[in-house]
Write a protein that holds these residues in place. Structure first.
Motif, PDB file in Angstrom:
ATOM      1  N   THR A  76       0.828  -1.203   0.000  1.00 47.59           N
ATOM      2  CA  THR A  76       0.000   0.000   0.000  1.00 47.59           C
ATOM      3  C   THR A  76       0.859   1.249   0.000  1.00 47.59           C
ATOM      4  OG1 THR A  76      -1.753  -1.139   1.210  1.00 47.59           O
ATOM      5  CG2 THR A  76      -1.789   1.255   1.252  1.00 47.59           C
ATOM      6  N   THR A 103      -5.116   6.153  -2.275  1.00 53.05           N
ATOM      7  CA  THR A 103      -4.526   4.856  -1.939  1.00 53.05           C
ATOM      8  C   THR A 103      -4.173   4.094  -3.205  1.00 53.05           C
ATOM      9  OG1 THR A 103      -5.912   4.763   0.047  1.00 53.05           O
ATOM     10  CG2 THR A 103      -4.839   2.730  -0.646  1.00 53.05           C
ATOM     11  N   SER A 108      -9.508   6.962  -4.848  1.00 51.02           N
ATOM     12  CA  SER A 108      -9.508   8.375  -4.480  1.00 51.02           C
ATOM     13  C   SER A 108     -10.812   8.988  -4.935  1.00 51.02           C
ATOM     14  CB  SER A 108      -8.315   9.121  -5.105  1.00 51.02           C
ATOM     15  OG  SER A 108      -8.529   9.307  -6.487  1.00 51.02           O
ATOM     16  N   SER A 162      -2.759   0.455  -4.541  1.00 49.00           N
ATOM     17  CA  SER A 162      -2.537  -0.948  -4.185  1.00 49.00           C
ATOM     18  C   SER A 162      -1.553  -1.548  -5.186  1.00 49.00           C
ATOM     19  CB  SER A 162      -3.858  -1.728  -4.202  1.00 49.00           C
ATOM     20  OG  SER A 162      -4.759  -1.206  -3.251  1.00 49.00           O
ATOM     21  N   ILE A 179      -8.264  10.968   0.805  1.00 49.13           N
ATOM     22  CA  ILE A 179      -7.299   9.883   0.921  1.00 49.13           C
ATOM     23  C   ILE A 179      -7.071   9.264  -0.450  1.00 49.13           C
ATOM     24  CG2 ILE A 179      -6.789   7.691   2.052  1.00 49.13           C
ATOM     25  CD1 ILE A 179      -8.781   8.561   4.245  1.00 49.13           C
ATOM     26  N   GLN A 192      -0.009   5.398   0.321  1.00 47.93           N
ATOM     27  CA  GLN A 192      -1.168   6.203   0.698  1.00 47.93           C
ATOM     28  C   GLN A 192      -0.776   7.650   0.940  1.00 47.93           C
ATOM     29  OE1 GLN A 192      -3.553   5.147   4.361  1.00 47.93           O
ATOM     30  NE2 GLN A 192      -5.009   4.523   2.778  1.00 47.93           N
TER      31      GLN A 192
END
Length: 964
Positions: free
Chosen positions: A406, A573, A489, A575, A571, A408
């Protein structure tokens, strides 16, 4: 299309309105309000399915043909007559096929609960095919279809009894959507989601052409049981199947996970134990105070009863004949002292060879450092290899691959302002936080565009790595582009497309008109993230560019309740795929993460005037731990230098400035520091040769620990030598040996006890503690051996130097002499000891078990701000996996039912048991039910699904239909 002058299919003209009585003049059993297909709806330009609309037809119902009956029995079994007579219907075969498609689409989210799926299908079956259609349907708007065709129906009213609609809604209210962790109604109630959905809102969404699925507008009118609409209209009523019931003998009731009424009564598990209180006070504190008072009272009573002098002087021991144990102890002490005395004299007589041998052994063992393996992975450091969590993680990694990595970013306003109100023409009013504005969204989109385009160079492989090379792309893992990467997002509501973010459209609703923009779309998507088209004039999808939904609790943080538009944080993020340590692709992802950190730091600097940006990558924790060690090197060196100066100055005996260099102990101090460092390096090298990995904790702590022990022994030995007068006829070497015989036994026992304590600490299953304890034990043992050899030789050389240059040995007076504790001070000291002991006991009980990541970070680490923002703003926790191990039989009915959670599964199945645990999150810490691959597989096998195992479409007839 209407308004463009173009004709597609039928040559429709302008839409016109007729009075309701003219469009549906007959409301009578056995009559239809519309029948057949009149082509596409001319008002829909962006429908997700074929928008075929029926033709106005105030005519009797038609009998279903023999070819049509099997399909009708499959889609709308309640409309088929059981007596074998003719079955009248108000739908044509083409309408029934379209209805089958519509039911199949709803079945993908409702089939887990057969009762709900049947009730939902019956709503549309009655609307379209019921032979009494005209009783509860009233057409209100049509389009001009020309002379050769009927009038296309564009809008109609459907009258239901409130009780009927509520019962159908109640059967579906608890149906889960495992793929999202939420409810099926989240996808079927528009902006309201499952939380605010009602029967009216549920039906209104089904009849809203803005959802991309409804071919025409249906206005559902729900009437109480005692209300009559008049004009011959009879609201549809009936008894929908309850979710705990089964629609027919071949189907099962809905499972407990989808229907609360199907659940067996369960008792709540015991919660956390309440705090220990005595009255309203802290029970532990009260007990510690009482224990201190008791022991203090016993102590004071004993010394008071023992005589008046007991409180002011230490007790005098009565001489008595020593016992056997005492004699053995004294004898062994004398034997060890003689042994050390001989050893000390021998070493002092040959200091140079001893130093050379000690240096050779130390350097030889320290050479093993080239095989040192430094562990920085927190899992490897703090998790025992044979612990349950570790073995289960290794099992998961071995069979499914390491879990995703992750990266972030958390963005908040530097100076948060008051919320900005906004009124949408169709969605109502909402407040938008100061961070959720167009400028910030553009900046966030620029960052994502930069991350999608940048590349990282991997020197070992001689290639550049881009995001698509390392990202997790669930829907296109074999040939991913940057758009296929799983990025969550708020800008993904616009598919990370700047044009869509800036899009505006004229919007009317509620008797007023205005403009719809990005705020309308966000308001809709946070409540319906699985929607493929919003109900605003923008008609944009909420799904992310990679094809999955963006749930608002992942993209937003710090919002009150479910008011996502008031979020204090946005936020972002990423992956990424994870790879085992030996995989070359691991270097790829580490290199890309390094470039990610650089790009986000630049973004943070560029927007520092208005935004607060915290961030992390999967590698950040290890990077910061490594950086801490590098930054601590100056501290390490300074500490050793200060100890060196202290030893050099404190050990010296100064009589005049002219003899300062002679009387100082610079060489001895330097030798003592070298002995400590040599012991640490030799210990680490020896353990490295044995294959024991080390850690940054060892590098930072063990040298200081051994330095403290070593410096203490140095002072004991050197000061005893300085205070001891050489006996008549005694040589320097014999003097050193005699002094060593006096202090070495206590030094040996002290070092031995420390070694034993650390060896016991090495029994810990925690790798970091075990390696630290072993390294400390071996280091202290080597330190003692080097002090008994190399340092004794150094002292002999220093004594020779001082004698040659005119120095001597002088006794330093001990301020406390040999009298022990000054008279009158031992009683307060005992009381102080008792107070500190019970204070320590109370504070020990307040310790929380665990290891906070923040404690391992340096005070200037960017990770501290990220940890603080994560704790403050993030609303989601860690993913949790439940894995069945080898040997479980999924192919058997019993095995399947023991795991799945849909209709027909065991009420105590694995997935159902997890669902029970989510009812008590204060104990289980589980927020939502588990997503089971088996449930998804069973849904895929459903015969009502449009795409089931093989393609039925002409362009893919017979071809395998993959589950993805």
């Amino acid at each position: 299309w209407v308004g463009s002058g173009l004709g597609v299919g039928l040559d429709w003209g302008l839409v016109f309105h007729l009075a309701a009585a003219q469009l549906t003049p007959i409301h009578r059993a056995g009559y239809c309000a519309f029948y057949g297909s009149c082509g596409r709806n001319p008002e829909l330009n962006n429908s997700l399915v074929s928008a075929e609309v029926p033709c106005l037809s105030n005519s009797p119902a038609r009998n279903a043909s023999a070819a049509m009956l099997p399909l009708l029995r499959s889609v709308c079994p309640e409309l088929v007559r059981d007596d074998g007579g003719a079955t009248p219907v108000c739908c044509s075969p083409s309408q029934l096929l379209a209805l089958q498609l519509s039911v199949a689409l709803s079945g993908t989210v409702l089939s887990r609960c057969p009762s709900c799926a049947r009730n939902f299908a019956n709503l549309h079956c009655n609307n379209i095919c019921s032979p009494d259609q005209s009783l509860f349907v009233n057409v209100t708007r049509v389009a001009d279809g020309g002379a050769a065709a009927g009038l296309p129906v564009l809008e109609y009213q459907s009258f239901y009894r409130q009780s009927y609609a509520d019962a159908a809604f109640e059967s579906c209210i608890g149906v889960r959507l495992p793929a999202s962790g939420g409810f099926a109604l989240d996808t079927m109630c528009g902006i309201y989601g499952a939380r605010l959905c009602t029967a009216q809102r549920w039906l209104d969404f089904q009849g809203d052409t803005g959802n991309g699925l409804a071919p025409l507008r249906i206005r559902f009118q729900l009437l109480p049981d005692d209300a009559e609409p008049g004009a011959g209209i009879e609201p549809l009523s009936g008894s929908p199947w309850p979710c705990q019931g089964s629609p027919d003998a071949e189907q099962q009731p809905c499972s407990c996970q989808d229907c609360a009424a199907s659940c067996s009564p369960i008792s709540a598990p015991p919660g956390p134990a309440p705090p220990f209180l005595l009255g309203s006070a802290d029970g532990a504190l009260v007990l510690c105070v009482l224990l201190f008072a008791f022991f203090a009272l016993v102590f004071l009573t004993s010394i008071t009863c023992g005589g008046s002098d007991a409180a002011t002087s230490a007790p005098i021991a009565v001489a008595k004949k020593p016992g056997c144990a005492a004699r053995v102890s004294a004898g062994s002490h004398r034997a060890v002292a003689r042994l050390f005395a001989r050893w000390g004299a021998a070493v002092a007589s040959h200091p140079v060879p001893v130093l050379a041998a000690a240096a050779a052994v130390t350097v030889g063992l320290a050479a093993g450092l080239h095989r040192l393996q430094l562990t920085t992975d927190p899992v490897e450091l703090w998790s025992a290899p044979d612990s349950r969590a570790r073995t289960e993680k290794e099992f998961f990694d071995r069979h499914f691959g390491p879990f995703m990595r992750t990266c972030q970013v958390i963005v908040t306003a530097r100076q948060p302002g008051p919320p900005v109100p906004y009124r949408s023409e169709v969605l109502g009013s909402k407040n938008f936080s100061s961070v959720l504005n167009a400028e910030v969204l553009r900046a966030l989109l620029e960052l994502q565009e930069e991350l999608a385009e940048m590349s990282a160079w991997v020197e070992e492989d001689g290639r550049a790595v881009r995001l698509e090379d390392v990202c997790y792309a669930p829907l296109n893992p074999g040939n991913a582009s940057s758009a296929d990467c799983c990025v969550n997002s708020v800008t993904q509501y616009f598919q990370n497309n700047r044009t869509r973010l800036e899009m505006r459209a004229e919007q009317s609703g509620g008797g007023s008109s205005g403009t719809a923009d990005w705020r309308d779309h966000v308001m809709y998507c946070v409540n319906s993230p699985l929607s493929f088209m919003d109900i605003t004039a923008l008609e944009m999808s909420c799904m992310a560019a990679y094809g999955g939904p963006v749930f608002p609790y992942i993209a937003f943080g710090g919002y009150p309740g479910s008011e996502y538009t008031e979020a204090a944080a946005l936020i972002l993020t990423y992956s990424l795929n994870n790879f085992p340590a030996g995989d070359a692709r691991r270097r790829w992802v580490l290199s890309w993460e390094q470039r990610f950190l650089q790009a986000v730091r630049s973004f943070q600097s560029a927007h520092s005037h208005n935004l607060s940006v915290s961030f992390m990558a999967e590698r950040s924790l290890e990077d910061e731990l490594s950086r801490t060690t590098a930054q601590d090197l100056p501290v390490f060196a300074t500490s050793y230098l200060l100890v060196f100066l202290y030893i050099a100055l404190a050990l010296g005996e100064y009589s005049a400035w002219g003899s300062l260099w002679v009387e100082s102990k610079l060489t001895l101090a330097l030798g003592g520091i070298a002995v400590v460092l040599g012991a640490v390096l030799a210990a680490m090298g020896a353990l490295a040769l044995l294959g024991l990995p080390s850690s940054l904790v060892i590098l930072e702590v063990v040298p200081f620990l051994v330095l403290a022990v070593g410096a203490d022994n140095i002072f004991i030995f050197v000061q005893e030598f300085q205070q001891s007068e050489r006996a008549v006829g005694e040589t320097r070497e014999q003097h050193i040996g005699r002094v060593l015989g006096q202090v070495a036994p206590s030094m040996m026992l002290c070092s031995l006890s420390e070694v034993i304590c650390f060896c016991l600490g090495s029994l810990s299953s925690m790798p970091a503690v075990r390696t630290f304890a072993l390294t400390a034990a071996v280091s202290i043992a080597f330190d003692f051996l080097l002090q008994m050899s190399a340092f004794v030789a150094l002292l002999a050389l220093d004594a020779r130097r001082q004698e040659v240059r005119g120095g001597g040995t002088h006794g330093w007076g001990c301020p406390w002499g040999a009298h022990g504790v000054p008279k009158g001070l031992w009683v307060p000291q005992v009381l102080l000891f008792l107070a500190l002991a019970f204070c320590g006991l109370y504070l020990m009980l307040q310790l929380e078990v665990g290891l906070d990541q923040e404690l391992s970070m340096p005070t200037d680490s960017y990770m501290l701000q990220y940890f603080a923002d994560m704790a403050r703003y993030l609303q989601v926790g860690l993913p949790t996996f439940f894995v069945t191990t080898a040997g479980f039989d999924f192919s058997s009915t019993a095995g399947t039912n023991a795991v799945c959670s849909s209709a027909g599964c065991d009420n105590d199945s694995l997935t159902q048991t997890i669902q029970y645990a989510t009812l008590f999150p204060n104990v289980s810490f589980l927020a939502i039910p588990a997503t089971s691959w088996l449930d998804d597989f069973l849904d895929w096998l459903s015969p009502t699904a449009r795409c089931c195992r093989v393609h039925s479409a002409a362009n893919g007839s017979g071809g395998f239909c993959a589950s993805t």
